[in-house]
Design a protein around this motif. Structure first.
Motif, PDB file in Angstrom:
ATOM      1  N   SER A 299      63.823  23.554  22.569  1.00 54.24           N
ATOM      2  CA  SER A 299      65.039  23.117  23.264  1.00 54.24           C
ATOM      3  C   SER A 299      66.104  24.203  23.256  1.00 54.24           C
ATOM      4  CB  SER A 299      65.594  21.840  22.624  1.00 54.24           C
ATOM      5  OG  SER A 299      64.650  20.803  22.678  1.00 54.24           O
TER       6      SER A 299
ATOM      7  N   THR B 237      67.950  26.592  26.415  1.00 56.55           N
ATOM      8  CA  THR B 237      69.403  26.673  26.586  1.00 56.55           C
ATOM      9  C   THR B 237      69.897  28.115  26.593  1.00 56.55           C
ATOM     10  OG1 THR B 237      69.655  24.542  25.465  1.00 56.55           O
ATOM     11  CG2 THR B 237      71.619  25.924  25.631  1.00 56.55           C
ATOM     12  N   ASP B 238      69.368  28.939  25.676  1.00 52.00           N
ATOM     13  CA  ASP B 238      69.838  30.330  25.551  1.00 52.00           C
ATOM     14  C   ASP B 238      68.663  31.216  25.140  1.00 52.00           C
ATOM     15  OD1 ASP B 238      71.108  32.719  25.098  1.00 52.00           O
ATOM     16  OD2 ASP B 238      72.653  31.921  23.767  1.00 52.00           O
TER      17      ASP B 238
END
Length: 232
Positions: free
Chosen positions: A180, A184-185
């Motif tokens: 996850s 996101t990054d």
């Protein structure tokens, strides 16, 4: 001494059981108690110690341990002989399972690293590298750098396999413990992964991690391109 064989390939490691399979093995309350006891034990335990702790029949303990071993949650090994009789079997937590089910989960470990990143202002690679060095602090030297590297990365939840070709080693990370967060990054998290691997390799000695080739974290299979050095 390393022997260079350009076409020789050797694979280390095997696919981990799925989280669901391991969760089923841990779903039994007694097996969960055994596993947590082994997580907290510094040097594992044998059947007699577990029997005394849980107050169960030793055959029942052996059956539970066999299921934990099959699920690759626990490793069975032969203890050093201490006298007459057959050497005892000793049980410890599988390094790869420790990364999944150990006392500190993967996102707790990531939170610590991100906090350090924010506090120091250093690059993600440097923060990861320092964490990798810490993981191997106090470890005994090894003449099998690839095996030691794979074991430590497994302990961190990456489920790695390694393939040799001469002095080159390709380590495939079959699981991403931070799926996850990577979505996101990806730049920050993948750089932390790279630094972590570089720090572990530096601490192990005889091996250098040159590059991380990232893949979609939902499918994992990211690859570390490594090189054995003359000290190996």
């Amino acid at each position: 001494m390393r022997e260079d064989r350009p076409i020789d390939e050797h694979e280390i490691g095997a696919p981990m059981p799925t989280l669901q399979e391991q969760a089923r093995a841990l779903g039994d309350p007694t097996r969960h108690q055994i596993f947590r006891y082994l997580v907290d034990a510094d040097d594992g335990a044998d059947v007699a110690e577990l029997t005394a702790h849980l107050g169960l029949n030793h055959n029942a303990i052996r059956q539970h341990l066999a299921k934990l071993v099959t699920a690759r949650l626990v490793v069975e090994s032969t203890a050093a002989p201490t006298g007459r009789g057959r050497p005892r079997l000793r049980y410890t937590v599988d390094p790869a399972a420790d990364g999944r089910w150990g006392p500190m989960g993967p996102y707790e470990r990531l939170a610590v690293l991100l906090t350090e990143l924010a506090r120091t202002g250093e690059t993600p690679v440097e923060v990861g590298r320092r964490a990798g060095l810490r993981l191997r602090r106090g470890a005994t030297p090894t003449d099998d750098p690839t095996g030691a590297f794979v074991e430590e990365m497994a302990r961190q939840g990456f489920d790695p396999t390694a393939r040799h070709r001469g002095d080159r080693v390709a380590v495939t990370l079959q699981t991403c413990p931070f799926t996850s967060a990577v979505l996101t990054d990806p730049d920050t998290i993948c750089d932390i992964h790279l630094g972590l691997a570089q720090g572990v390799a530096e601490a192990v000695g005889g091996m250098v991690v040159e590059e991380l080739v990232p893949k979609d974290p939902r499918n994992a299979q990211c690859r570390l391109r490594c090189r054995l050095t003359t000290e190996a």
